[in-house]
Design a protein around this motif. Sequence first.
Motif, short mmCIF file in Angstrom:
data_model
loop_
_atom_site.label_atom_id
_atom_site.label_comp_id
_atom_site.label_asym_id
_atom_site.label_seq_id
_atom_site.Cartn_x
_atom_site.Cartn_y
_atom_site.Cartn_z
N TYR A 113 0.92 -1.23 0.14
CA TYR A 113 -0.08 -0.02 -0.02
C TYR A 113 0.93 1.40 0.25
O TYR A 113 2.02 1.22 0.56
N LEU A 114 0.40 2.39 -0.58
CA LEU A 114 1.17 3.37 -0.77
C LEU A 114 0.58 4.64 -0.06
O LEU A 114 -0.65 4.77 0.27
N ALA A 125 3.59 2.96 2.10
CA ALA A 125 3.11 3.34 3.58
C ALA A 125 3.59 2.78 4.56
O ALA A 125 4.11 1.71 4.51
N ALA A 126 3.76 3.54 5.76
CA ALA A 126 4.44 2.86 6.97
C ALA A 126 3.20 1.92 7.60
O ALA A 126 2.35 2.17 7.27
N THR A 155 -9.75 0.10 2.38
CA THR A 155 -8.38 0.47 2.65
C THR A 155 -7.60 -0.85 3.29
O THR A 155 -8.22 -1.80 3.81
N GLY A 156 -6.28 -0.64 3.35
CA GLY A 156 -5.44 -1.94 3.76
C GLY A 156 -4.25 -1.29 4.21
O GLY A 156 -4.15 -0.18 4.24
N THR A 157 -3.53 -2.32 4.95
CA THR A 157 -2.30 -1.89 5.82
C THR A 157 -1.05 -2.69 5.20
O THR A 157 -1.35 -3.68 4.92
N ASN A 158 0.13 -2.35 5.34
CA ASN A 158 1.31 -3.00 5.12
C ASN A 158 1.88 -3.66 6.61
O ASN A 158 1.43 -2.81 7.43
N SER A 159 2.14 -4.95 6.49
CA SER A 159 2.67 -5.22 7.66
C SER A 159 3.93 -5.09 8.31
O SER A 159 4.70 -4.35 7.68
#
Length: 159
Positions: A113-114, A125-126, A155-159
């Motif tokens: 994700y950006l 993305a952090a 939305t999603g997140t980076n691990s």
Amino acid sequence: MVRDLMVHEGKIAPAFCKAAAACATGMGVVIDRAAKTFALPEAATADNIYVVHKERIPTGVYAGIADLSDYFEESNTVAADEFAPLWMYEFGEEFAVDAYNTTNVTAEAAGQYLAVGTDGKWDIAASGVASKYRLVGLYDDAGHALARIEVMDATGTNS
């Protein structure tokens, strides 16, 4: 440079804002509706991001040339106090930009994700930052490497 790869037609693009500082097409910006300006984010974010576009209208000595490159500098730079259309991409759309962090945004980072940094460039993305923008990979646009970005429904997140 920004290249629209898959977009919904008839998009409303706010063009009532002028640039608070010089920027380039493809950069992510945020709008200050009260001041009627757009600017680079004050902190890395993936919320309420608009992408800078610019009408490709040659001026000055280039006014008589009908076929300029999409990478012609005048078509991709926005001066401070200049008005420019801003696009907010929606679910199902894809676009590609050259305004990205080339160190982190690589072919190997596809699926991450950006977010947009304080320099207006797209970056990974952090961890824990929710984003609807996901890197598809790098896109070869006639020898120019662009970051290909898809807009997700959730939305999603980076691990």
